[in-house]
Write an enzyme that holds these catalytic residues in place. Structure first.
Site, PDB file in Angstrom:
ATOM      1  N   ARG A 113     -35.384 -25.059 -36.282  1.00  0.00           N
ATOM      2  CA  ARG A 113     -34.228 -25.924 -36.529  1.00  0.00           C
ATOM      3  C   ARG A 113     -33.177 -25.062 -37.230  1.00  0.00           C
ATOM      4  O   ARG A 113     -33.369 -24.654 -38.380  1.00  0.00           O
ATOM      5  CB  ARG A 113     -34.593 -27.128 -37.398  1.00  0.00           C
ATOM      6  CG  ARG A 113     -33.412 -28.060 -37.721  1.00  0.00           C
ATOM      7  CD  ARG A 113     -33.867 -29.174 -38.640  1.00  0.00           C
ATOM      8  NE  ARG A 113     -32.767 -30.015 -39.081  1.00  0.00           N
ATOM      9  CZ  ARG A 113     -32.348 -31.114 -38.457  1.00  0.00           C
ATOM     10  NH1 ARG A 113     -32.954 -31.516 -37.342  1.00  0.00           N
ATOM     11  NH2 ARG A 113     -31.345 -31.830 -38.926  1.00  0.00           N
ATOM     12  N   ASP A 235     -22.866 -40.938 -34.146  1.00  0.00           N
ATOM     13  CA  ASP A 235     -23.415 -39.909 -35.031  1.00  0.00           C
ATOM     14  C   ASP A 235     -22.357 -39.620 -36.088  1.00  0.00           C
ATOM     15  O   ASP A 235     -21.213 -40.071 -35.980  1.00  0.00           O
ATOM     16  CB  ASP A 235     -23.739 -38.649 -34.212  1.00  0.00           C
ATOM     17  CG  ASP A 235     -24.578 -37.636 -34.966  1.00  0.00           C
ATOM     18  OD1 ASP A 235     -24.985 -37.921 -36.110  1.00  0.00           O
ATOM     19  OD2 ASP A 235     -24.814 -36.541 -34.413  1.00  0.00           O
ATOM     20  N   CYS A 276     -28.738 -41.416 -34.803  1.00  0.00           N
ATOM     21  CA  CYS A 276     -29.804 -40.436 -35.028  1.00  0.00           C
ATOM     22  C   CYS A 276     -30.098 -40.208 -36.514  1.00  0.00           C
ATOM     23  O   CYS A 276     -31.137 -39.651 -36.837  1.00  0.00           O
ATOM     24  CB  CYS A 276     -29.454 -39.115 -34.351  1.00  0.00           C
ATOM     25  SG  CYS A 276     -27.858 -38.441 -34.845  1.00  0.00           S
TER      26      CYS A 276
END
Length: 316
Positions: A113, A235, A276
């Site tokens: 990530r 988002d 999200c």
């Protein structure tokens, strides 16, 4: 145990984005995610990662991604090892290639990530073990799979649904949703200021997939295109690394806030709201919508774990 059909085609592969995955393969992983979620809710205990380990590389902070990988792997008897930018020499004193080759000798898989899509691709190229993209600046494939699972749970199908994304159309979530929707026959509309339209490259990548699946991909600054949407997605307006642009982004994106009026504009009472997370309530979405009856954000958050477990089971 996993279905026999999962072992040969998936084991050893990496998930860097959904480009090289067929619709049938994505649906198989989706079915496996539903299966492991049912197991979890029944309280079943399995040890399918016993004797295995995964390196979790995090350049960016995380709640859902880190917790999903650690708990999903640990509950299956495996050993997750968290490695932040302060813990290893990734791309600094040691090259990406060399780090990849070392980790490939010690772990069963790698999760990454961070910022660069190139970095996750290099890890996959040089490590010799499965690598899973937990988020880069270009793609967020595990998030997109959790979103599709949430749609399937809500509507009983995915093909033929319509998702509208309101906000920054260039970001990794919007790009990944466009890709997975194009693959699976989900109509996908990005509604954003023209300055934040997705780049031509991702549009060209998605075009043949949408033509094959029958998905309609639309990109516009016209907010009225939420009409008919089964789900409205947003988002944060300021992504990690873009904090200096906060004031200008808020001014640019304020007309695209998901509020009760926008949800009503779908003209579908059964439409759901998706995000999200983390969310900045009062900016991209009002608290009324976020906490309201149409919101499915907590189902989404939980589904991150089950879809990530399914991905790891299939690849490892």
């Amino acid at each position: 145990m996993l279905p026999e059909t999962f072992k040969a085609p998936f084991k050893g592969r990496s998930l860097l984005n959904w480009i090289d995955w067929s619709p049938e393969e994505i649906l198989q992983i989706l079915d496996l995610a539903a299966k492991v979620k049912t197991e979890s809710h029944k309280g079943e205990i399995h040890q399918r990662f016993l004797g295995k380990s995964i390196a979790l590389i995090f350049e960016k902070r995380s709640t859902r991604t880190r917790c999903s990988f650690e708990t999903a792997f640990g509950e299956e008897g495996g050993h997750p090892v968290f490695l932040s930018s302060n813990d290893i020499q990734l791309g600094g004193k040691e090259s990406i290639e060399d780090t990849a080759r070392v980790l490939g000798r010690m772990f069963s898989a790698i999760e990454f990530r961070g910022f660069s899509q190139t970095h996750v691709e290099m890890l996959a190229k040089y490590s010799g073990i499965p690598v899973i993209n937990g988020l880069t600046d270009q793609f967020h494939p595990t998030q997109a799979l959790a979103d599709v699972l949430t749609l399937k749970e809500q509507f009983g199908k995915v093909k033929g649904l319509h998702m509208a994304f309101c906000g920054d159309g260039r970001n990794n979530v919007a790009r990944s949703l466009m890709l997975i929707c194009a693959k699976l026959g989900i109509d996908f509309t990005i509604i954003s200021p023209k300055e934040l339209f997705p780049d031509q490259e991702i549009q060209q990548i998605c075009r043949p997939f949408s033509e094959k699946s029958g998905a309609k991909i639309s990109i516009s600054d016209d907010i009225s295109l939420v009409k008919g949407a089964d789900s409205v997605y947003t988002d944060v307006w300021v992504s990690m690394g873009e904090e200096s642009l906060k004031e200008s982004r808020i001014a640019l994106l304020s007309p695209y806030q998901v509020n009760s009026q926008l949800m009503a504009a779908t003209e579908k009472k059964e439409s759901i709201f998706l995000h999200c997370l983390p969310a900045v309530k009062g900016e991209e979405v009002t608290e009324e919508v976020f906490e309201g009856s149409q919101s499915r954000v907590w189902d989404q958050a939980e589904n991150r774990k089950h879809t990530i477990k399914a991905i790891m089971l299939a690849l490892i």
